[in-house]
Design an enzyme around this catalytic site. Structure first.
Site, PDB file in Angstrom:
ATOM      1  N   ASN A 102       0.855  -1.185   0.000  1.00  0.00           N
ATOM      2  CA  ASN A 102       0.000   0.000   0.000  1.00  0.00           C
ATOM      3  C   ASN A 102       0.890   1.233   0.000  1.00  0.00           C
ATOM      4  O   ASN A 102       2.033   1.180   0.449  1.00  0.00           O
ATOM      5  CB  ASN A 102      -0.884  -0.005   1.256  1.00  0.00           C
ATOM      6  N   HIS A 158       0.948   5.188   1.429  1.00  0.00           N
ATOM      7  CA  HIS A 158       0.261   6.051   2.390  1.00  0.00           C
ATOM      8  C   HIS A 158       0.908   7.440   2.358  1.00  0.00           C
ATOM      9  O   HIS A 158       2.135   7.544   2.410  1.00  0.00           O
ATOM     10  CB  HIS A 158       0.372   5.449   3.797  1.00  0.00           C
TER      11      HIS A 158
HETATM   12  C1  GRF Z   1      -2.767   8.798  -2.662  1.00  0.00           C
HETATM   13  O1  GRF Z   1      -2.512   9.987  -1.991  1.00  0.00           O
HETATM   14  C2  GRF Z   1      -2.359   7.614  -1.819  1.00  0.00           C
HETATM   15  O2  GRF Z   1      -1.246   7.870  -1.016  1.00  0.00           O
HETATM   16  C3  GRF Z   1      -3.570   7.391  -0.958  1.00  0.00           C
HETATM   17  O3  GRF Z   1      -4.672   7.656  -1.805  1.00  0.00           O
HETATM   18  C4  GRF Z   1      -4.263   8.558  -2.835  1.00  0.00           C
HETATM   19  C5  GRF Z   1      -4.594   7.885  -4.130  1.00  0.00           C
HETATM   20  O4  GRF Z   1      -4.361   8.721  -5.237  1.00  0.00           O
HETATM   21  N1  GRF Z   1      -3.561   6.055  -0.413  1.00  0.00           N
HETATM   22  P1  GRF Z   1      -4.363   8.128  -6.714  1.00  0.00           P
HETATM   23  O5  GRF Z   1      -5.709   7.457  -6.911  1.00  0.00           O
HETATM   24  O6  GRF Z   1      -3.228   7.151  -6.817  1.00  0.00           O
HETATM   25  O7  GRF Z   1      -4.188   9.298  -7.617  1.00  0.00           O
END
Ligand code: GRF
Length: 198
Positions: A112, A114
């Site tokens: 994941n 974050h």
């Molecule tokens: C990102 O900021 C990620 O860190 C978080 O959700 C957001 C997803 O953005 N988990 P994207 O869909 O990849 O543009």
């Protein structure tokens, strides 16, 4: 070769960065499928344009952590050859808590991203939490997923300086640039067998 699945719920910018980097930098993984739990996720079209199969598994009204729902994900992953033996499941803005059964099934094979330096600011709205707390540095973390929320073993982190006049939006933008760099790097490390969980 590792079969890669990416799970999204929205914009899909991390997914896009991963798919482009896999191609450009010849990361030894095969993008097998992109799964969205939201039919209107913008990332679906982006994945299709990049030539990757997409599947929608609608989740509205189904509580996070449901094994019944996650079983549907497992069967789609199997259909596309993403298994606990040769698969990697990357959560990229996938806005659902995975069930313990799913996590155990793909143990050590779910990543994941974050938008904070874990273990600081887990959960939602991490960038807002960072601005409100007044930290001088924040950033992003790629980690393996375990049964907690944003608690699994850390793979890579990137630090971003927080400016005095930063808002949630401006900080999010600068963190996102780093997210797009470290997620493909982490996948490459995994694909090259360079990560060990102690
Ligand atoms: C990102 O900021 C990620 O860190 C978080 O959700 C957001 C997803 O953005 N988990 P994207 O869909 O990849 O543009």
């Amino acid at each position: 070769m590792i079969n890669l699945a990416i799970l999204i719920s929205g914009r899909g910018s991390n997914m896009e960065a991963i798919l482009k980097s896999v191609k450009k930098n010849k990361i030894p993984v095969k993008p097998a499928v992109v799964i969205s739990n939201k039919p209107d996720a913008k990332g679906i079209k982006i994945a299709q344009k990049l030539g990757v199969k997409t599947v929608i598994i609608e989740s509205s009204g189904i509580k996070g952590g449901s094994w019944d729902y996650d079983k549907k994900i497992v069967s789609v992953l199997e259909k596309y050859g993403v298994t606990p033996k040769n698969g990697l499941v990357c959560l990229a803005g996938f806005m659902r808590i995975m069930s313990p059964e799913f996590i155990r099934h793909f143990k050590g094979r779910i990543m994941n991203i974050h938008p904070a330096i874990l273990p600081s600011f887990p959960g939602l709205h991490s960038q807002r939490q960072a601005v409100e707390y007044g930290v001088k540095y924040s950033g992003c973390t790629v980690h393996f997923v375990d049964e907690g929320v944003d608690t699994g073993p850390i793979i890579l982190q990137a630090v971003v300086k927080v400016k005095n006049n930063d808002t949630e939006e401006s900080l999010s933008k600068r963190i996102l640039i780093q997210e797009h760099k470290i997620y493909p790097k982490a996948i490459n490390l995994f694909a090259e067998g360079k990560i060990k969980i102690k």
